[in-house]
Design an enzyme around this catalytic site. Structure first.
Site, PDB file in Angstrom:
ATOM      1  N   LYS A  39      36.233  39.775  54.495  1.00 61.92           N
ATOM      2  CA  LYS A  39      36.323  38.772  55.566  1.00 61.92           C
ATOM      3  C   LYS A  39      36.383  39.496  56.903  1.00 61.92           C
ATOM      4  CE  LYS A  39      39.110  34.662  56.726  1.00 61.92           C
ATOM      5  NZ  LYS A  39      40.295  33.858  56.330  1.00 61.92           N
ATOM      6  N   SER A  72      39.426  28.967  55.762  1.00 62.37           N
ATOM      7  CA  SER A  72      38.588  29.710  56.668  1.00 62.37           C
ATOM      8  C   SER A  72      37.787  30.855  56.022  1.00 62.37           C
ATOM      9  CB  SER A  72      39.444  30.293  57.786  1.00 62.37           C
ATOM     10  OG  SER A  72      40.345  31.252  57.267  1.00 62.37           O
ATOM     11  N   SER A  88      43.455  29.147  53.196  1.00 60.64           N
ATOM     12  CA  SER A  88      42.144  29.697  53.560  1.00 60.64           C
ATOM     13  C   SER A  88      41.468  30.568  52.503  1.00 60.64           C
ATOM     14  CB  SER A  88      42.253  30.498  54.857  1.00 60.64           C
ATOM     15  OG  SER A  88      42.238  29.634  55.961  1.00 60.64           O
TER      16      SER A  88
END
Lengths: 493, 95
Positions: free
Chosen positions: A79, A154, A178
């Site tokens: 990420k 996210s 997330s």
């Protein structure tokens, strides 16, 4: 060699150790897959091909020397809020658009040491603030199961990359769901470890008392292997726990006989998607048939979790994001009239709408006159939510709930109403407030062929039990083997 | 109303965020709606409840006072929006 990209990390590792494939071949397959699929999915912000080639070559040498670990030669996506030395780390924000970290996050060096191969950095909601990955300053990531829909957020880029077979496993971060919510939306496994289990050093801070890094994977065993590699005390993160790390992979015995599993009635709320409810109740029946002891539990403060979260997370964010002043790194607006003007304009031009909204809410909640009504009140209700779990775990070992109230929604469906977007995290948020671990794993499909996630929770630092339950369920079902339309055999490499 | 335009302007200044007229108006409306939702917390009696700021009870974590190399100047300045090779450069602070 074809047919590599759909394999789990542990399956690839077996092939590598039997010398049936080389790490460089696995990497070639991953990059052809990315080139074929990512133009439609848009999971990656930055590809790390040069780094990956070196890592794959050294993985092959290591394997030849007989020194391979379970992650040696495995393609991993990161990420883009995890710092990578020498590789742009943007947080999907304009304000960090050109930021090249001078150091690696602790989890990144841990995976590098384990021999993993980094294929690239994945898209996210800016600063991990969102539930759909639509808040990225750069691009919208699409759900591999239906490109009209969001991949969740996210960590939507990481989830989509794993789901569409562009990497074997990925790292994400989870502040209010997330990792787990995008895992549910994309039909994969996502684990948020106990707060403190994994070092946060090098994770761009959003809400420091809630943030935790964890794996997104194609099955539970892969999630356990990643957790084994990234867990433990880190002198660079004073909140990382000095508690011995057990082998999580060794905990996957397949046996849940006598395991006490609690079903919280507050998580089966009126108005929830009936297909989600049915899939989760069916999953509980599977666990019962495997010998688990199913009990009802109550978590009465659940309805207050979203309100608490949006006070505490935004307050912490307003403080953490104060560092973006345009002085030492990050974006600076052109031609400021004075220092204050430089701060005001750099931040106004650098941050996106949702980030500004949260900074504003947090600043307001912490401002003179409102602190007691909002921040202190939020912290007190956080205590009540944590006590709910403490009490429940006196009688059960694991709690089972849905991960999200609905399957993946459509792109644009909730962007106009921030509160509706916040409510998509209603089942995941309490877990961060209580600091306990949670995992989402596939448990079925909607009539529209969208994945549904089962969430399992356990006591703090009891990931071995959590993963054992998740693995036993997974291995007696077929859901985790389903592939999205773009990843079926014959569709691309 | 839970929040006024004046309070939004004040918070924006505290947060060092230059909001446009339109953004400030929209922020007022959206924060009002969110604070309306958050107001449900006031139903709860929390008189004797200790606040939780952190789930792990750690405080004052110490390490040995050993000198370690710090970031080389070149690397520390590499991401600076403006630097002169030795220092970060900012607009004039003292008139």
């Amino acid at each position: 060699m074809s047919g590599l990209t759909h394999l789990t990390a542990h399956a690839l590792s077996d092939l590598l150790r039997k010398k049936e494939v080389k790490a460089v071949e696995i990497l070639d397959a991953a990059f052809s897959r990315i080139r074929a699929v990512d133009p439609a999915i848009r999971a990656f912000l930055t590809l790390m091909e040069e780094t990956a080639r070196k890592q794959a070559a050294s993985a092959d040498e290591r394997i030849a020397r007989g020194q391979a670990g379970p992650l040696t030669g495995i393609p991993v996506a990161l990420k883009d809020n995890l710092c990578t030395r020498g590789t742009r780390t943007t947080c999907a924000s304009r304000i960090l658009g050109n930021f090249v970290p001078p150091y690696d996050a602790t989890v990144v060096s841990a995976l590098d040491k384990a021999g993993a191969v980094f294929v690239g950095k994945t898209n996210l909601d800016e600063f991990a603030m969102g539930s759909s990955t639509e808040n990225s300053a750069f691009q919208i990531t699409r759900n591999p199961w239906d490109t009209e829909r969001i991949p969740g957020g996210s960590s939507g880029g990481s989830a989509a990359a794993v789901s569409a077979d562009m990497c074997a496993v990925a790292l994400g971060s989870d502040t209010g769901g997330s990792i787990r919510q995008p895992a549910a939306c994309c039909g994969i496994v996502g684990l948020k470890p106990t707060y403190g289990r994994v070092s946060r050093y090098g994770l761009v801070a959003f809400a420091s008392s809630l943030d935790q890094i964890g794996p997104l994977a194609k099955d539970v065993r892969d999630a356990a292997l990643i957790l084994d590699a990234i867990s433990g005390k880190d002198p660079a993160d004073s909140t990382s726990a000095d508690i011995p790390v057990p082998s999580h992979a060794a905990a996957l015995t397949g046996d849940v006989r006598g395991l006490r599993i609690g079903i919280p009635k507050e998580y089966f709320i009126s108005g929830m998607d009936p297909e989600v409810e049915k899939a989760v109740r069916d999953a509980v029946d599977v666990l019962r048939r495997l010998g688990a002891d199913i009990r009802e539990v109550s978590l009465p403060y659940t309805p207050y979790a979203v309100a608490v979260y949006y006070i505490l997370a935004t307050s912490e964010a307003s403080s953490n994001l104060a560092r973006y002043d345009g002085v030492k790194y990050a974006y600076r607006a052109g031609r400021p009239s004075d220092l204050l003007d430089m701060y005001m304009k750099s931040r106004a031009e650098g941050f996106g709408a949702e980030v500004k909204r949260r900074i504003m809410l947090g600043t307001y909640a912490l401002s003179a006159g409102y602190y007691d009504a909002y921040y202190r009140k939020g912290q007190q209700v956080r205590t009540l939510i944590k006590q709910d779990f403490d009490r429940a775990f006196e009688n059960v070992d694991v709690i089972a709930t849905p991960t999200a109230p609905t399957p993946a929604f459509k792109v644009g469906e909730k962007t106009a109403d921030p509160l509706q977007m916040y409510l998509s995290d209603i089942f995941t948020i309490s877990v961060n407030l209580a600091g306990i671990p949670g995992i989402s794993l596939p448990c079925g499909f909607s009539s529209g062929n969208l994945p549904i996630g089962l969430q399992l929770l356990s006591k703090a630092f009891d990931e071995p039990t959590l993963l054992r339950a998740a693995h036993a369920y997974e291995q007696s079902t077929e859901w985790h083997k389903a592939k999205p339309p773009c990843a079926k055999e014959g569709a691309g490499p | 109303m839970k929040i006024t335009r004046k309070e939004v302007d004040h918070a924006a200044r505290l947060a060092r965020l230059a909001l446009t007229e339109e953004e400030a108006g929209q922020t007022t409306e959206q924060l009002d709606k969110i604070l309306e939702y958050v107001a449900q917390l006031s139903e709860l009696d929390t008189k004797d409840v200790e606040p939780t700021s952190h789930v792990i009870p750690v405080s004052n974590v110490m390490r040995d006072d050993i000198a370690r190399p710090s970031l080389p100047r070149e690397e520390a300045l590499a991401n600076a929006p403006d630097a002169d090779g030795e220092f970060f450069r900012v607009p004039k602070i003292i008139e």
